[in-house]
Design a protein around this motif. Structure first.
Motif, PDB file in Angstrom:
ATOM      1  N   ASP A   1      23.302  -2.481  -6.396  1.00 13.75           N
ATOM      2  CA  ASP A   1      23.503  -3.268  -7.620  1.00 13.75           C
ATOM      3  C   ASP A   1      22.210  -3.451  -8.415  1.00 13.75           C
ATOM      4  OD1 ASP A   1      26.216  -3.557  -6.986  1.00 13.75           O
ATOM      5  OD2 ASP A   1      25.818  -5.369  -5.805  1.00 13.75           O
ATOM      6  N   GLY A   2      21.404  -2.394  -8.478  1.00  7.11           N
ATOM      7  CA  GLY A   2      20.203  -2.409  -9.297  1.00  7.11           C
ATOM      8  C   GLY A   2      19.001  -3.103  -8.688  1.00  7.11           C
ATOM      9  N   THR A   3      19.113  -3.502  -7.417  1.00  8.20           N
ATOM     10  CA  THR A   3      18.050  -4.259  -6.751  1.00  8.20           C
ATOM     11  C   THR A   3      17.607  -3.531  -5.489  1.00  8.20           C
ATOM     12  OG1 THR A   3      18.935  -6.348  -7.598  1.00  8.20           O
ATOM     13  CG2 THR A   3      17.468  -6.485  -5.695  1.00  8.20           C
ATOM     14  N   ILE A   4      16.325  -3.596  -5.182  1.00 12.09           N
ATOM     15  CA  ILE A   4      15.808  -3.034  -3.928  1.00 12.09           C
ATOM     16  C   ILE A   4      16.220  -3.955  -2.783  1.00 12.09           C
ATOM     17  CG2 ILE A   4      13.737  -2.396  -2.638  1.00 12.09           C
ATOM     18  CD1 ILE A   4      12.362  -1.935  -5.383  1.00 12.09           C
ATOM     19  N   VAL A   5      17.014  -3.427  -1.854  1.00 10.93           N
ATOM     20  CA  VAL A   5      17.531  -4.247  -0.750  1.00 10.93           C
ATOM     21  C   VAL A   5      17.049  -3.767   0.604  1.00 10.93           C
ATOM     22  CG1 VAL A   5      19.577  -4.980  -2.042  1.00 10.93           C
ATOM     23  CG2 VAL A   5      19.688  -2.912  -0.621  1.00 10.93           C
ATOM     24  N   ALA A   6      16.393  -2.622   0.666  1.00 13.27           N
ATOM     25  CA  ALA A   6      15.912  -2.111   1.958  1.00 13.27           C
ATOM     26  C   ALA A   6      14.669  -1.267   1.732  1.00 13.27           C
ATOM     27  CB  ALA A   6      16.991  -1.276   2.639  1.00 13.27           C
ATOM     28  N   ILE A   7      13.666  -1.475   2.570  1.00  9.36           N
ATOM     29  CA  ILE A   7      12.480  -0.612   2.629  1.00  9.36           C
ATOM     30  C   ILE A   7      12.246  -0.338   4.112  1.00  9.36           C
ATOM     31  CG2 ILE A   7      10.047  -0.346   2.063  1.00  9.36           C
ATOM     32  CD1 ILE A   7      10.409  -2.402  -0.158  1.00  9.36           C
ATOM     33  N   GLU A   8      12.573   0.858   4.541  1.00 16.91           N
ATOM     34  CA  GLU A   8      12.587   1.206   5.954  1.00 16.91           C
ATOM     35  C   GLU A   8      11.708   2.430   6.211  1.00 16.91           C
ATOM     36  OE1 GLU A   8      13.938  -0.713   8.043  1.00 16.91           O
ATOM     37  OE2 GLU A   8      15.419  -1.872   6.917  1.00 16.91           O
ATOM     38  N   PRO A   9      11.411   2.712   7.496  1.00 13.98           N
ATOM     39  CA  PRO A   9      10.684   3.943   7.810  1.00 13.98           C
ATOM     40  C   PRO A   9      11.393   5.174   7.248  1.00 13.98           C
ATOM     41  CG  PRO A   9      10.769   2.506   9.717  1.00 13.98           C
ATOM     42  CD  PRO A   9      11.647   1.876   8.680  1.00 13.98           C
ATOM     43  N   TYR A  10      10.637   6.211   7.015  1.00 14.18           N
ATOM     44  CA  TYR A  10      11.142   7.401   6.331  1.00 14.18           C
ATOM     45  C   TYR A  10      12.414   7.958   6.960  1.00 14.18           C
ATOM     46  CZ  TYR A  10      11.197  12.163   4.472  1.00 14.18           C
ATOM     47  OH  TYR A  10      11.574  13.343   3.877  1.00 14.18           O
ATOM     48  N   ASP A  11      12.484   7.991   8.276  1.00 12.94           N
ATOM     49  CA  ASP A  11      13.619   8.617   8.970  1.00 12.94           C
ATOM     50  C   ASP A  11      14.767   7.652   9.246  1.00 12.94           C
ATOM     51  OD1 ASP A  11      12.422  11.154   9.106  1.00 12.94           O
ATOM     52  OD2 ASP A  11      11.226  10.528  10.835  1.00 12.94           O
ATOM     53  N   TYR A  12      14.672   6.440   8.767  1.00 16.66           N
ATOM     54  CA  TYR A  12      15.729   5.458   9.014  1.00 16.66           C
ATOM     55  C   TYR A  12      17.031   5.925   8.355  1.00 16.66           C
ATOM     56  CZ  TYR A  12      17.609   0.769   9.866  1.00 16.66           C
ATOM     57  OH  TYR A  12      18.351  -0.287  10.323  1.00 16.66           O
TER      58      TYR A  12
ATOM     59  N   GLY B   1       0.811  -1.205   0.000  1.00 15.57           N
ATOM     60  CA  GLY B   1       0.000   0.000   0.000  1.00 15.57           C
ATOM     61  C   GLY B   1       0.846   1.259   0.000  1.00 15.57           C
ATOM     62  N   GLU B   2       0.189   2.387   0.210  1.00 17.59           N
ATOM     63  CA  GLU B   2       0.886   3.677   0.206  1.00 17.59           C
ATOM     64  C   GLU B   2       1.394   4.004   1.606  1.00 17.59           C
ATOM     65  OE1 GLU B   2      -0.227   8.340  -0.252  1.00 17.59           O
ATOM     66  OE2 GLU B   2      -0.939   7.018  -1.880  1.00 17.59           O
ATOM     67  N   VAL B   3       2.697   4.245   1.714  1.00 16.35           N
ATOM     68  CA  VAL B   3       3.341   4.506   2.998  1.00 16.35           C
ATOM     69  C   VAL B   3       4.457   5.539   2.800  1.00 16.35           C
ATOM     70  CG1 VAL B   3       2.849   2.264   4.075  1.00 16.35           C
ATOM     71  CG2 VAL B   3       4.844   2.509   2.585  1.00 16.35           C
ATOM     72  N   ASP B   4       4.950   6.122   3.908  1.00 15.90           N
ATOM     73  CA  ASP B   4       6.152   6.937   3.827  1.00 15.90           C
ATOM     74  C   ASP B   4       7.338   6.027   4.117  1.00 15.90           C
ATOM     75  OD1 ASP B   4       5.544   6.564   6.511  1.00 15.90           O
ATOM     76  OD2 ASP B   4       6.214   8.552   7.121  1.00 15.90           O
ATOM     77  N   ARG B   5       8.333   6.074   3.243  1.00 16.27           N
ATOM     78  CA  ARG B   5       9.406   5.089   3.345  1.00 16.27           C
ATOM     79  C   ARG B   5      10.734   5.643   2.835  1.00 16.27           C
ATOM     80  NH1 ARG B   5       6.661   2.905   6.408  1.00 16.27           N
ATOM     81  NH2 ARG B   5       5.966   0.739   6.501  1.00 16.27           N
ATOM     82  N   CYS B   6      11.765   4.933   3.244  1.00 14.26           N
ATOM     83  CA  CYS B   6      13.122   5.102   2.754  1.00 14.26           C
ATOM     84  C   CYS B   6      13.465   3.813   2.017  1.00 14.26           C
ATOM     85  CB  CYS B   6      14.049   5.339   3.946  1.00 14.26           C
ATOM     86  SG  CYS B   6      15.758   5.618   3.563  1.00 14.26           S
ATOM     87  N   VAL B   7      13.795   3.916   0.740  1.00 12.43           N
ATOM     88  CA  VAL B   7      14.013   2.737  -0.099  1.00 12.43           C
ATOM     89  C   VAL B   7      15.472   2.702  -0.529  1.00 12.43           C
ATOM     90  CG1 VAL B   7      13.327   1.530  -2.214  1.00 12.43           C
ATOM     91  CG2 VAL B   7      11.622   2.845  -0.914  1.00 12.43           C
ATOM     92  N   GLY B   8      16.151   1.588  -0.227  1.00 11.37           N
ATOM     93  CA  GLY B   8      17.565   1.450  -0.536  1.00 11.37           C
ATOM     94  C   GLY B   8      17.824   0.505  -1.691  1.00 11.37           C
ATOM     95  N   VAL B   9      18.821   0.872  -2.518  1.00  5.35           N
ATOM     96  CA  VAL B   9      19.137   0.121  -3.732  1.00  5.35           C
ATOM     97  C   VAL B   9      20.622  -0.221  -3.737  1.00  5.35           C
ATOM     98  CG1 VAL B   9      19.247   0.245  -6.252  1.00  5.35           C
ATOM     99  CG2 VAL B   9      17.306   1.282  -5.028  1.00  5.35           C
TER     100      VAL B   9
END
Length: 449
Positions: A28-39, A18-26
């Motif tokens: 080598d071209g792959t999503i490796v982290a989806i964390e809270p916005y302030d992480y 769903g829709e959330v506030d997040r910090c998304v880490g990449v």
């Protein structure tokens, strides 16, 4: 965590949950982290989205006619994939026509791959074709990585891609079912269309006459006929570009009975209506045609109810002269809509006024098409997926100027139309796409990671 290559911070991210506030880490071209916005995620590059922007997964468009080689003047991989990227699309699957040769054997597929491999700004896969006489080519195409097979149940508009006759369809479905593949079908009944004009002469410049020449019944008959053969063979079938809302009840019924059928519609069927198409405005011609406003609203309900699974462009452009804009002759004009770059804002413009959220649009235009093509690493912001993103400003607005689109030819019914939603950035596997730079898209095969 090891320092990342890229981090997005956004107050609005459309994720698999769903829709959330997040910090998304990449990495080598792959999503490796989806964390809270302030992480605290460290990265070489940090992208902070504006308050008016939403991070979407890159869209997946499974219905695109690139036309190269053979008709590159209609559209080619360079122009099509640039338009895709500017429209938030990071993956497209190319149709087996209207290129020459059509993708009906492995040799033709190799020609297509060679044309695309150095020109594609987004990832590109290929459908194969099922035509009379190529039954023995289907296994080779399947093994070479096509995502399924397309057929027509009436003349396709080009002579090198002939329709499957009724007596051949069941055998083709049985072969495709045995391979574990799928048949995607342009479903209109040729006899119904041939008989549509028996009530009197049709005036070629009148949209009403063109609409009468491609009646809903032609779609309904062909879909019913296809569903029964899918029921008998157990094959997986997909109904392309549904325009007749009459077919929705039988599609829903067949699915309840266990028939393996999925359905798409297109932005133009959800945006325009027959009552507003001017006479002689052949830029609106497509087959099956844009139908009445009431029909359009029932298609939207089909999306809401889940009978229609996905929304894809059916981008089918041509040169301006083939649209016969000078004569306004619907009978002879090429039937196809150019919309690859504007599909997302067109659908969002209609969805938002009908109470839908961006999560719905992402399901229809990213997650669902990725599922149809068997690309589990595409179409959603989820751990382990490709870092394909669209930075979208849903409340911004613009007026379409066909001359400023990346489509090879500036002919589209969207020209001059005000739309909501602006694509501001598109990222492919963690790199921002620059359509003026070196293309970095990959060629995809069925079963790729």
């Amino acid at each position: 965590m090891t320092e990342l290559d890229l981090v997005f911070r956004a107050r609005r991210v459309i994720t698999a949950y769903g829709e959330v506030d997040r910090c998304v880490g990449v990495k080598d071209g792959t999503i490796v982290a989806i964390e809270p916005y302030d992480y605290d995620l460290a990265a070489d590059t940090v992208v902070e989205l504006g308050e008016d922007e939403v991070l979407l997964p890159g869209l997946v468009d499974t219905h695109v006619h690139v036309n190269e080689p053979g008709r590159t003047e209609w559209e080619g991989f360079a122009s099509a994939t640039a338009a895709a990227a500017l429209g938030g699309v990071t993956t497209l699957i190319d149709m087996p026509l209207n290129s020459i040769p059509p993708t009906i054997d492995v040799a033709a597929l190799q020609v297509k791959r060679k044309a695309a491999e150095t020109q594609s700004h987004v990832d590109v896969g290929f459908w194969g074709g099922a035509v009379p006489g190529n039954e023995d080519e289907l296994r080779g195409l399947h093994d070479a990585g096509v995502f399924g097979f397309k057929c027509f149940l009436l003349h396709s508009g080009v002579d090198e891609f002939q329709p499957l006759p009724p007596e051949d369809l069941e055998g083709v479905l049985s072969r495709i079912a045995a391979m574990g593949s799928q048949l995607i079908v342009h479903a209109e009944d040729s006899d119904a269309i041939d008989r549509a004009g028996v009530g009197g002469p049709l005036r070629s410049e009148l949209y009403e006459s063109f609409l009468a020449s491609r009646p809903r019944g032609a779609e309904n008959l062909a879909i019913a006929w296809l569903l029964e053969r899918a029921r008998w063979t157990g094959a997986r079938v997909h109904v392309l570009h549904l325009s007749s809302s009459d077919a929705l009840p039988m599609l829903a019924s067949a699915r309840r009975d266990g028939v393996r059928v999925t359905v798409e519609t297109c932005p133009h069927y959800l945006t325009f209506n027959a009552e507003e198409v001017p006479d002689g405005a052949t830029q609106f011609k497509c087959c099956p045609p844009i139908r009445e406003a009431e029909n359009r609203e029932i298609l939207w309900r089909g999306l809401t109810d889940g009978v229609i699974d996905i929304v894809v462009s059916d981008h089918s452009p041509c040169t301006a002269d083939l649209k016969h804009l000078d004569t306004g002759d619907f009978g002879t004009a090429w039937g196809g809509i150019a919309s690859l770059q504007v599909g997302l804002p067109a659908v969002w413009s209609g969805a938002r006024v009908r109470g839908h959220a961006l999560t719905d649009v992402v399901e229809w235009m990213a997650t669902g098409p990725a599922r149809l093509a068997g690309l589990p690493h595409k179409g959603s912001v989820a751990l382990g997926n490709d870092a394909d993103f669209c930075v979208f400003a849903p409340d911004a607005a613009f007026v379409v100027d066909a001359r400023r689109l990346a489509h090879r030819n500036p002919v589209t019914p969207y020209d001059g139309r005000a739309l909501s939603g602006v694509v501001r950035q598109t990222w492919l596997r963690g790199s921002r796409i620059d359509t003026t730079g070196t293309p970095a898209g990959k060629l995809l095969r069925r079963g790729d990671r």
